[in-house]
Design a protein around this motif. Structure first.
Motif, PDB file in Angstrom:
ATOM      1  N   MET A 114       0.832  -1.200   0.000  1.00  0.00           N
ATOM      2  CA  MET A 114       0.000   0.000   0.000  1.00  0.00           C
ATOM      3  C   MET A 114       0.877   1.265   0.000  1.00  0.00           C
ATOM      4  O   MET A 114       0.645   2.202  -0.752  1.00  0.00           O
ATOM      5  CB  MET A 114      -0.901  -0.008   1.225  1.00  0.00           C
ATOM      6  N   LEU A 115       1.922   1.229   0.833  1.00  0.00           N
ATOM      7  CA  LEU A 115       2.816   2.386   0.910  1.00  0.00           C
ATOM      8  C   LEU A 115       3.440   2.665  -0.455  1.00  0.00           C
ATOM      9  O   LEU A 115       3.489   3.801  -0.918  1.00  0.00           O
ATOM     10  CB  LEU A 115       3.904   2.095   1.948  1.00  0.00           C
ATOM     11  N   LEU A 116       3.893   1.620  -1.130  1.00  0.00           N
ATOM     12  CA  LEU A 116       4.539   1.808  -2.424  1.00  0.00           C
ATOM     13  C   LEU A 116       3.547   2.290  -3.475  1.00  0.00           C
ATOM     14  O   LEU A 116       3.885   3.099  -4.331  1.00  0.00           O
ATOM     15  CB  LEU A 116       5.206   0.509  -2.883  1.00  0.00           C
ATOM     16  N   SER A 117       2.299   1.801  -3.385  1.00  0.00           N
ATOM     17  CA  SER A 117       1.341   2.204  -4.414  1.00  0.00           C
ATOM     18  C   SER A 117       0.949   3.675  -4.253  1.00  0.00           C
ATOM     19  O   SER A 117       0.430   4.289  -5.174  1.00  0.00           O
ATOM     20  CB  SER A 117       0.106   1.316  -4.371  1.00  0.00           C
ATOM     21  N   ALA A 118       1.186   4.226  -3.067  1.00  0.00           N
ATOM     22  CA  ALA A 118       0.811   5.625  -2.842  1.00  0.00           C
ATOM     23  C   ALA A 118       1.929   6.591  -3.215  1.00  0.00           C
ATOM     24  O   ALA A 118       1.727   7.804  -3.219  1.00  0.00           O
ATOM     25  CB  ALA A 118       0.417   5.835  -1.381  1.00  0.00           C
ATOM     26  N   VAL A 119       3.113   6.090  -3.511  1.00  0.00           N
ATOM     27  CA  VAL A 119       4.209   6.983  -3.898  1.00  0.00           C
ATOM     28  C   VAL A 119       3.836   7.663  -5.214  1.00  0.00           C
ATOM     29  O   VAL A 119       3.396   6.998  -6.143  1.00  0.00           O
ATOM     30  CB  VAL A 119       5.517   6.173  -4.063  1.00  0.00           C
ATOM     31  N   SER A 154      -5.993   3.297 -10.364  1.00  0.00           N
ATOM     32  CA  SER A 154      -5.042   3.879  -9.422  1.00  0.00           C
ATOM     33  C   SER A 154      -5.696   4.111  -8.065  1.00  0.00           C
ATOM     34  O   SER A 154      -5.039   4.450  -7.104  1.00  0.00           O
ATOM     35  CB  SER A 154      -4.520   5.210  -9.958  1.00  0.00           C
ATOM     36  N   ARG A 155      -7.020   3.944  -7.986  1.00  0.00           N
ATOM     37  CA  ARG A 155      -7.732   4.370  -6.794  1.00  0.00           C
ATOM     38  C   ARG A 155      -7.340   3.540  -5.569  1.00  0.00           C
ATOM     39  O   ARG A 155      -7.354   2.319  -5.610  1.00  0.00           O
ATOM     40  CB  ARG A 155      -9.234   4.268  -7.029  1.00  0.00           C
ATOM     41  N   LEU A 156      -6.994   4.246  -4.497  1.00  0.00           N
ATOM     42  CA  LEU A 156      -6.784   3.585  -3.218  1.00  0.00           C
ATOM     43  C   LEU A 156      -8.106   3.662  -2.469  1.00  0.00           C
ATOM     44  O   LEU A 156      -8.610   4.743  -2.215  1.00  0.00           O
ATOM     45  CB  LEU A 156      -5.727   4.326  -2.405  1.00  0.00           C
ATOM     46  N   ASP A 157      -8.676   2.531  -2.124  1.00  0.00           N
ATOM     47  CA  ASP A 157      -9.951   2.526  -1.443  1.00  0.00           C
ATOM     48  C   ASP A 157      -9.742   2.813   0.053  1.00  0.00           C
ATOM     49  O   ASP A 157      -9.023   2.083   0.725  1.00  0.00           O
ATOM     50  CB  ASP A 157     -10.594   1.146  -1.642  1.00  0.00           C
ATOM     51  N   PRO A 158     -10.352   3.906   0.567  1.00  0.00           N
ATOM     52  CA  PRO A 158     -10.101   4.285   1.967  1.00  0.00           C
ATOM     53  C   PRO A 158     -10.430   3.170   2.965  1.00  0.00           C
ATOM     54  O   PRO A 158      -9.729   3.017   3.962  1.00  0.00           O
ATOM     55  CB  PRO A 158     -11.016   5.489   2.193  1.00  0.00           C
ATOM     56  N   VAL A 196      -7.608   0.787   2.840  1.00  0.00           N
ATOM     57  CA  VAL A 196      -6.437   1.393   3.471  1.00  0.00           C
ATOM     58  C   VAL A 196      -6.531   1.237   4.986  1.00  0.00           C
ATOM     59  O   VAL A 196      -5.574   0.820   5.652  1.00  0.00           O
ATOM     60  CB  VAL A 196      -6.325   2.883   3.082  1.00  0.00           C
ATOM     61  N   ARG A 241      -4.106  -0.854   7.555  1.00  0.00           N
ATOM     62  CA  ARG A 241      -3.484  -0.213   8.723  1.00  0.00           C
ATOM     63  C   ARG A 241      -3.820  -0.964  10.004  1.00  0.00           C
ATOM     64  O   ARG A 241      -2.951  -1.193  10.839  1.00  0.00           O
ATOM     65  CB  ARG A 241      -3.978   1.227   8.854  1.00  0.00           C
TER      66      ARG A 241
END
Lengths: 271, 303
Positions: B251-256, B268-272, B275, B279
């Motif tokens: 997840m961290l890498l996909s958000a870079v 590209s969407r990160l689903d909250p 996420v 966490r």
């Protein structure tokens, strides 16, 4: 561009000094269309924040607009009188600052901070404000039942989202964001900008987005302007700025930070 | 892993903070080594425990569990003398180049102090010569810069002074806590190059703490991903970044930020919700270590 929402024409801003004046913004012109995200990139001191402040006339002496025009929805911002300006801010243009999470009043509950704005601009009662506050908090993925909490009870990313919700309260046409996520880490940054992108598709506002992270800017913006020493040296679509930058400085900016994805930094023309 | 023996080692370090009845896990079961001539990057979000880790190494915090080794010997002497001896070898560079230099003193003074404290053999002109040599080492012009005050210098130049200060002490290990996050992109690379060069030429061991995965990739040989006080995944920087195993690392890498993928792209969407789930999962204790490659490990909740 036909009917731009924001039109900055030939804008020059100087910081007036005792002996010499410093020209922070030098004959800058750009347009932002309705619903568009326009990015301004450049290093510290290149004048990008000065432009951001000038758009809602938030710049303070010794900064002085010494030439040019700023038009928002066909009206000249520089000609507004004090009353018009007070209505114009928040109603038409809202601004998110770099340390926006610290711009909430620490001793007021979140709902009162919404009420403050909604009462002044719309004459809402407390009950009406609460209702609107709940809607807005939902927009930025914060549970509405937390509106009675104080800012310190939220994380930095949540506070930043609350500030964005306040900016959306009056349905402004333009939101100016000056490094809105620089103090946040990448995952939170992504969540916030992704939400803003969805909201602008839904609500149709434009965004003037300022950052020094070119990679992030290309992901988020439709068009990008690159600033160097107060001048706008290049502007183009995000794709063109990324794939085919023409100005040497833009190439140098790309080469100057290590990229994690995609091709290795381009070394040509880099000093 | 490497031929060089570890200079500083952490073994099963734990640290809990108590706020009244409330406790916060600052560090849990931290074990890693810092080797001469190598950079270890520590990446994670704010609040993940990166700075707690730095403070434990600097012995600003005393760990509740586990032990800190220096050249293989447990460090136990917490007297001022013992701390001074330790800090002669282990130094820190802080995030904020504007706050970490005294605005009332010149650059010359900032470098003269550590020399007076740690290099007492140097006298008179030898001190000035050493100051000039240090400034040249960090690529600054000694004649020009030594008489200046911090406010005359740019952020990048100030960070170079901070680096020179750690060299003045004669440090073998440098803990750099977000050394470039407050610098402009165009000077960032210069400072990172300098750290790289010092690591090579002087054989320093570097712990590079950052939330910027891209720069970690650029300077480090090894990387650790931290969340909730635990190191969730670690190993060779290319192995971890190209083949992340832990969901949190992915997840961290996909958000870079990645200019190749636009936010409008639904992929590209990160689903909250996803996420938050990642966490929550990452916060659990991960007692089991699994091996993904010759120098690539990750933690897991189940065996």
């Amino acid at each position: 561009m036909n009917n731009p929402l924001l039109s900055v024409q030939d804008l020059s801003i100087e910081y007036v000094g005792d002996k010499t004046d410093f020209r922070a913004v030098d004959h800058v012109s750009f347009d932002v269309a309705p619903g568009e995200v326009f990015g301004l990139a450049g290093e510290s001191g290149c004048g990008k924040s000065t432009i951001a402040f000038a758009i809602s006339r938030l710049h303070k002496p010794p900064a002085l607009i010494c030439g040019g025009e700023i038009m928002v929805a066909g009206r000249s911002v520089l000609d507004l009188d004090a009353n018009e300006l007070a209505r114009f801010r928040w109603d038409e243009v809202a601004m998110v600052f770099q340390s926006a999470m610290n711009s909430l009043n620490p001793v007021l509950r979140i709902e009162s901070q919404f009420h403050d704005l909604l009462k002044r601009h719309r004459g809402y009662s407390k009950a009406q404000s609460r209702e609107r506050c709940a809607e807005l908090l939902k927009l930025v993925d914060i549970p509405p039942d937390r509106m009675r909490d104080y800012p310190f009870q939220f994380s930095g990313g949540m506070r930043q989202r609350i500030v964005i919700a306040i900016c959306l309260a009056l349905n402004p046409k333009l939101i100016v964001m000056d490094e809105p996520t620089t103090a946040l880490d990448v995952v939170v940054q992504r969540e916030i900008l992704q939400r803003i992108n969805e909201l602008r598709r839904e609500l149709g506002f434009s965004v003037l987005f300022i950052t020094h992270d070119l990679g992030l800017m290309v992901q988020f913006c439709d068009r990008i302007g690159i600033m160097l020493d107060g001048k706008l040296v290049e502007q183009g679509t995000a794709d063109q700025i990324y794939r085919a930058p023409t100005h040497d400085y833009t190439k140098k900016l790309w080469a100057s930070f290590p990229s994690f994805h995609g091709p290795a930094p381009r070394q040509e023309n880099a000093q | 892993m490497t031929a060089n023996p570890a200079i500083v080692s952490l073994q099963n370090i734990g640290k809990t903070f108590h706020l009244g009845a409330h406790t916060v896990r600052g560090a849990h079961d931290l074990s890693f080594d810092l080797h001469s001539g190598r950079t270890l990057a520590l990446v994670g979000e704010s609040g993940s425990g990166k700075t707690t880790c730095a403070r434990i190494i600097m012995r600003e915090y005393i760990a509740d569990e586990g032990q800190l080794l220096f050249h293989g010997t447990p460090v136990t002497d917490n007297t001022p003398k013992g701390l001074k001896q330790y800090r002669k070898n282990v130094q820190m560079i802080f995030q904020d180049p504007f706050a970490s230099l005294n605005p009332a003193h010149t650059v010359d003074y900032h470098l003269r102090r550590p020399l007076a404290l740690y290099r007492r053999d140097l006298k008179g002109k030898a001190v000035t010569d050493e100051i000039h040599a240090l400034l040249r080492q960090v690529e600054l012009d000694p004649e020009l810069v030594a008489p200046k005050h911090p406010h005359d210098l740019s952020g990048g130049q100030r960070q170079r002074i901070n680096i020179a200060r750690t060299l003045a002490v004669g440090a073998k290990v440098i803990i750099a806590d977000e050394p470039t996050s407050m610098l402009d992109v165009s000077v960032r690379q210069g400072v990172l190059e300098l750290l790289n060069r010092m690591k090579r030429d002087l054989g320093l061991a570097l712990l590079y703490i950052t939330h910027d995965v891209a720069t970690a990739h650029y300077v480090a040989e090894d990387i650790m991903v931290m969340y909730g006080g635990q190191i969730l995944e670690w190993g060779d920087v290319n192995a971890v970044l190209s083949n992340p195993q832990h969901d949190y690392t992915r997840m961290l890498l996909s958000a870079v930020p990645n200019p190749e993928i636009r936010f409008d792209d639904p992929q590209s969407r990160l689903d909250p919700t996803a996420v938050n789930a990642v966490r929550e999962q990452a916060k659990q204790l991960h007692p089991h270590v699994k091996t993904a490659g010759p120098n690539h490990f990750y933690r897991h909740t189940a065996a």
